[in-house]
Design a protein around this motif. Structure first.
Motif, PDB file in Angstrom:
ATOM      1  N   GLU A 219      -1.374   5.310 -18.399  1.00 29.98           N
ATOM      2  CA  GLU A 219       0.086   5.349 -18.350  1.00 29.98           C
ATOM      3  C   GLU A 219       0.633   4.522 -17.189  1.00 29.98           C
ATOM      4  O   GLU A 219       1.684   3.893 -17.312  1.00 29.98           O
ATOM      5  N   THR A 220      -0.084   4.514 -16.061  1.00 33.66           N
ATOM      6  CA  THR A 220       0.354   3.705 -14.921  1.00 33.66           C
ATOM      7  C   THR A 220       0.267   2.230 -15.248  1.00 33.66           C
ATOM      8  O   THR A 220       1.172   1.449 -14.911  1.00 33.66           O
TER       9      THR A 220
ATOM     10  N   PRO B 201       0.830  -1.213   0.000  1.00 31.29           N
ATOM     11  CA  PRO B 201       0.000   0.000   0.000  1.00 31.29           C
ATOM     12  C   PRO B 201       0.866   1.266   0.000  1.00 31.29           C
ATOM     13  O   PRO B 201       1.907   1.293   0.639  1.00 31.29           O
ATOM     14  N   SER B 202       0.407   2.258  -0.741  1.00 32.19           N
ATOM     15  CA  SER B 202       1.118   3.536  -0.800  1.00 32.19           C
ATOM     16  C   SER B 202       0.168   4.598  -1.329  1.00 32.19           C
ATOM     17  O   SER B 202      -0.952   4.304  -1.761  1.00 32.19           O
ATOM     18  N   ASP B 203       0.612   5.838  -1.297  1.00 38.51           N
ATOM     19  CA  ASP B 203      -0.181   6.955  -1.825  1.00 38.51           C
ATOM     20  C   ASP B 203       0.204   7.295  -3.255  1.00 38.51           C
ATOM     21  O   ASP B 203      -0.288   8.285  -3.812  1.00 38.51           O
ATOM     22  N   THR B 204       1.075   6.492  -3.839  1.00 40.83           N
ATOM     23  CA  THR B 204       1.530   6.785  -5.206  1.00 40.83           C
ATOM     24  C   THR B 204       1.366   5.589  -6.133  1.00 40.83           C
ATOM     25  O   THR B 204       1.800   5.661  -7.280  1.00 40.83           O
ATOM     26  N   GLY B 205       0.746   4.521  -5.657  1.00 47.63           N
ATOM     27  CA  GLY B 205       0.625   3.321  -6.451  1.00 47.63           C
ATOM     28  C   GLY B 205      -0.590   3.307  -7.354  1.00 47.63           C
ATOM     29  O   GLY B 205      -1.345   4.288  -7.480  1.00 47.63           O
ATOM     30  N   LEU B 206      -0.798   2.162  -7.980  1.00 48.54           N
ATOM     31  CA  LEU B 206      -1.886   1.993  -8.937  1.00 48.54           C
ATOM     32  C   LEU B 206      -3.251   2.173  -8.286  1.00 48.54           C
ATOM     33  O   LEU B 206      -4.166   2.746  -8.892  1.00 48.54           O
ATOM     34  N   ARG B 207      -3.399   1.692  -7.066  1.00 46.25           N
ATOM     35  CA  ARG B 207      -4.689   1.806  -6.391  1.00 46.25           C
ATOM     36  C   ARG B 207      -5.092   3.274  -6.241  1.00 46.25           C
ATOM     37  O   ARG B 207      -6.258   3.630  -6.426  1.00 46.25           O
TER      38      ARG B 207
ATOM     39  N   TYR C  94     -10.627  -6.644  -5.894  1.00 50.20           N
ATOM     40  CA  TYR C  94      -9.767  -7.487  -6.724  1.00 50.20           C
ATOM     41  C   TYR C  94      -8.305  -7.096  -6.532  1.00 50.20           C
ATOM     42  O   TYR C  94      -7.435  -7.953  -6.324  1.00 50.20           O
ATOM     43  N   PHE C  95      -8.038  -5.787  -6.570  1.00 51.31           N
ATOM     44  CA  PHE C  95      -6.665  -5.325  -6.434  1.00 51.31           C
ATOM     45  C   PHE C  95      -6.117  -5.646  -5.044  1.00 51.31           C
ATOM     46  O   PHE C  95      -4.965  -6.048  -4.890  1.00 51.31           O
ATOM     47  N   GLN C  96      -6.948  -5.469  -4.021  1.00 44.68           N
ATOM     48  CA  GLN C  96      -6.530  -5.820  -2.670  1.00 44.68           C
ATOM     49  C   GLN C  96      -6.187  -7.310  -2.571  1.00 44.68           C
ATOM     50  O   GLN C  96      -5.227  -7.701  -1.904  1.00 44.68           O
ATOM     51  N   SER C  97      -6.997  -8.135  -3.225  1.00 46.93           N
ATOM     52  CA  SER C  97      -6.754  -9.572  -3.210  1.00 46.93           C
ATOM     53  C   SER C  97      -5.423  -9.910  -3.874  1.00 46.93           C
ATOM     54  O   SER C  97      -4.655 -10.742  -3.379  1.00 46.93           O
ATOM     55  N   VAL C  98      -5.147  -9.241  -4.989  1.00 41.85           N
ATOM     56  CA  VAL C  98      -3.890  -9.475  -5.703  1.00 41.85           C
ATOM     57  C   VAL C  98      -2.703  -9.043  -4.847  1.00 41.85           C
ATOM     58  O   VAL C  98      -1.701  -9.759  -4.733  1.00 41.85           O
ATOM     59  N   VAL C  99      -2.809  -7.864  -4.238  1.00 37.16           N
ATOM     60  CA  VAL C  99      -1.728  -7.365  -3.385  1.00 37.16           C
ATOM     61  C   VAL C  99      -1.534  -8.284  -2.175  1.00 37.16           C
ATOM     62  O   VAL C  99      -0.405  -8.581  -1.774  1.00 37.16           O
ATOM     63  N   GLY C 100      -2.657  -8.742  -1.602  1.00 30.19           N
ATOM     64  CA  GLY C 100      -2.566  -9.668  -0.478  1.00 30.19           C
ATOM     65  C   GLY C 100      -1.887 -10.963  -0.865  1.00 30.19           C
ATOM     66  O   GLY C 100      -1.070 -11.507  -0.111  1.00 30.19           O
ATOM     67  N   GLN C 101      -2.241 -11.464  -2.050  1.00 34.16           N
ATOM     68  CA  GLN C 101      -1.597 -12.694  -2.541  1.00 34.16           C
ATOM     69  C   GLN C 101      -0.096 -12.493  -2.708  1.00 34.16           C
ATOM     70  O   GLN C 101       0.702 -13.357  -2.319  1.00 34.16           O
ATOM     71  N   LEU C 102       0.299 -11.357  -3.258  1.00 36.23           N
ATOM     72  CA  LEU C 102       1.715 -11.061  -3.435  1.00 36.23           C
ATOM     73  C   LEU C 102       2.425 -11.007  -2.084  1.00 36.23           C
ATOM     74  O   LEU C 102       3.547 -11.524  -1.928  1.00 36.23           O
ATOM     75  N   GLY C 103       1.781 -10.387  -1.106  1.00 40.00           N
ATOM     76  CA  GLY C 103       2.380 -10.303   0.222  1.00 40.00           C
ATOM     77  C   GLY C 103       2.595 -11.667   0.849  1.00 40.00           C
ATOM     78  O   GLY C 103       3.652 -11.938   1.438  1.00 40.00           O
TER      79      GLY C 103
ATOM     80  N   PHE D 104      -9.233   8.266 -10.522  1.00 41.97           N
ATOM     81  CA  PHE D 104      -9.992   8.178 -11.765  1.00 41.97           C
ATOM     82  C   PHE D 104     -11.496   8.123 -11.462  1.00 41.97           C
ATOM     83  O   PHE D 104     -12.286   8.849 -12.081  1.00 41.97           O
ATOM     84  N   TRP D 105     -11.894   7.269 -10.497  1.00 44.83           N
ATOM     85  CA  TRP D 105     -13.316   7.219 -10.121  1.00 44.83           C
ATOM     86  C   TRP D 105     -13.774   8.551  -9.544  1.00 44.83           C
ATOM     87  O   TRP D 105     -14.889   9.017  -9.841  1.00 44.83           O
ATOM     88  N   ASN D 106     -12.934   9.170  -8.737  1.00 43.68           N
ATOM     89  CA  ASN D 106     -13.298  10.464  -8.140  1.00 43.68           C
ATOM     90  C   ASN D 106     -13.510  11.530  -9.215  1.00 43.68           C
ATOM     91  O   ASN D 106     -14.369  12.411  -9.058  1.00 43.68           O
ATOM     92  N   ALA D 107     -12.727  11.450 -10.289  1.00 40.14           N
ATOM     93  CA  ALA D 107     -12.867  12.434 -11.370  1.00 40.14           C
ATOM     94  C   ALA D 107     -14.240  12.313 -12.028  1.00 40.14           C
ATOM     95  O   ALA D 107     -14.842  13.323 -12.432  1.00 40.14           O
ATOM     96  N   TRP D 108     -14.770  11.090 -12.143  1.00 41.13           N
ATOM     97  CA  TRP D 108     -16.116  10.912 -12.691  1.00 41.13           C
ATOM     98  C   TRP D 108     -17.171  11.493 -11.738  1.00 41.13           C
ATOM     99  O   TRP D 108     -18.146  12.116 -12.179  1.00 41.13           O
TER     100      TRP D 108
END
Length: 522
Positions: A153-154, A112-118, A441-450, A124-128
């Protein structure tokens, strides 16, 4: 029958033997810090006595000893510990590579970070959501465009990093295979040298040390089984024989290492770790990244459109082609769309005449299929933010011309709500998640990586401890102890001095016999 010079011969043998022991001790001390060196010891053996048992013998009582001889110079080494070390070494090489690769994957994912893909997806959702508050204002439209560009780009950047990591592992497999072939060639050459030397009755201790060191290094790269024969070492990788005496029976090819892994011959070592890292971990996260962007852009999802929504003529909704008779929704309706792209096509842009939305995300030129590496914001939208579809309604003026209903935000709200909608996923690619939001989904992927990284670190740490333990046991047997060698040096020095003193004593006795006897009556 004892010889007149028997004492001198006995003392001479003692001098030579103790001298050999001193020289061997010096050799051990010189190589105390030499990698792979095995301490050596002179095997002293009493020489044959003056009279061997026979049918006829002299009447002298007993057997008179003739001294000592250096029967051999032996290496102090246990093959059992060597086998243990090599087994643990190949496992450590495997897990250490997997650990390093997963650590690199964690750096790439950066969560987790403030600069990652999440964070980029969240913005992006907030912009909508922001656009839905003022759908005609060009400012939030420009912000949405930038957020969409940042999202694409990310994904592109992350995909490129994964691709680079995969390419690096492929290159490392080739380099390690070349290194393994070099070691195999050197071991075969040493087998030949050792055989030639030992056939003449000598002991090639230092060459054997070199061969064992090369074999240890080879065990870090691939799993091996070592058998010693009269011709030297026979080394196999599973059922594949690599070396037999001075013959190289198999030359490893980097392109075939995957086949060796699939057949079960290659089950450990650094190369196996690289193959697992590339074809399991990196490939899996590449697929997961592709799945994420594919789900966002074109993933099938059910959205509720409000009553009064006017669907574009010619679009297909819930399997029905829209025409003038069914264009307007008479009640809140659940429709199944293909992600943002499908939903964006059901809205209207700010362009005149009335224009339906187009695909929001497209594929870069030169690529096939929508992936993390190929996704991009539709270039037309990038050039003209008015092509962003936020409205779900239009009106017809007195002249019969249709115009978008500016200020309507229903489509923007529908797209913004997709962050909370559930999509279906393949559990094998989502860390076990079969249905959930994009964020889940992304949390699950990150959790799996951890979890995978933690397990690899644990396994590598345990194997490192085992390797160190076996190596310590091996060093306790084969390593050079300077304290012990200094003690031996003093012991052999005293023995040499005593033998030298014995020579002097015998010399004085013989001098008396030769020069001091038989002079009576002269």
């Amino acid at each position: 029958m004892r010889s007149t010079f028997h004492g001198l011969e006995t003392s001479k043998r003692a001098l030579y033997t103790q001298q050999s022991a001193l020289y061997t001790t010096g050799h051990n001390i010189s190589n105390a810090n030499t990698e792979g060196y095995t301490r050596q010891r002179v095997n002293m053996k009493a020489t044959n006595p003056l009279e061997n048992p026979a049918w006829t013998r002299s009447t002298a009582p007993g057997q008179l000893g003739t001294g000592v001889d250096a029967a051999s110079i032996d290496r102090i080494r246990e093959s059992f510990l060597d086998d243990q070390y090599r087994n643990e070494s190949q496992a450590f090489g495997d897990w250490s590579i997997q650990r390093d690769t997963l650590e690199k994957l964690e750096s790439i994912v950066n969560e987790p970070s403030d600069t990652g893909l999440r964070k980029v997806i969240e913005e992006f959702w907030n912009a909508w959501q922001t656009l839905s508050q003022d759908p005609d204002n060009p400012t939030p439209r420009g912000v949405l465009k930038e957020r969409a560009l940042a999202l694409a780009e990310t994904f592109n950047y992350t995909a490129q990093k994964l691709s680079d990591l995969s390419a690096d592992l492929t290159k490392d497999i080739s380099l390690k295979t070349t290194e393994a072939n070099t070691l195999i060639s050197q071991i075969a050459g040493l087998n030949d040298q050792i055989l030639k030397i030992e056939t003449l009755g000598s002991q090639a201790n230092d060459l054997r040390d070199q061969r064992d060191l090369l074999t240890d290094k080879l065990s870090e790269i691939i799993n091996i089984r070592v058998t010693e024969t009269n011709q030297g070492y026979t080394i196999s990788m599973g059922t594949t024989e690599l070396v037999n005496g001075n013959q190289i029976t198999t030359v490893l090819d980097a392109a075939n290492m995957v086949n060796y892994a699939a057949s079960g011959d290659l089950i450990g070592g650094q190369i196996h770790g690289m193959i697992v890292s590339r074809d399991r971990y990196v490939a899996q996260y590449q697929q997961q990244l592709d799945t994420m962007i594919q789900t966002i852009a074109t993933g099938e999802v059910t959205v509720t459109l409000p009553k009064g929504t006017l669907l574009p003529i010619g679009s297909v909704v819930n399997g029905v082609t829209i025409d003038a008779t069914n264009q307007e929704l008479t009640a809140d309706t659940q429709v199944t769309v293909a992600g943002i792209n499908g939903l964006h096509k059901l809205g209207y842009t700010l362009e005149e005449p009335l224009t339906a939305g187009t695909e929001f995300f497209t594929i870069k030129t030169g690529h096939t299929g929508l992936t993390a590496a190929s996704v991009q914001l539709n270039p037309d939208i990038g050039d003209n933010v008015n092509l962003i579809a936020a409205s779900a309604r239009f009106y017809t003026d007195s002249g019969g011309t249709q115009h978008v209903l500016k200020g309507n935000n229903e489509l923007a709200l529908a797209i913004g709500s997709m962050r909370d909608l559930k999509f279906d996923f393949d559990p094998a690619l989502s860390g076990g998640l079969s249905s959930g939001t994009i964020d889940e989904y992304f949390q699950s992927v990150v959790g799996q990586l951890g979890v995978q990284s933690q397990e690899a670190k644990r396994q590598a740490s345990n194997q490192e401890i085992l390797v160190d333990q076996v190596d310590e046991r091996r060093q306790s047997v084969s390593g050079v102890s300077l304290d012990e060698e200094m003690s031996n040096m003093i012991k052999f020095q005293h023995a040499y001095n005593a033998a030298a003193r014995m020579v002097t004593t015998i010399d004085q006795i013989l001098d008396k016999v030769i020069n001091g006897m038989g002079v009576v009556g002269r």
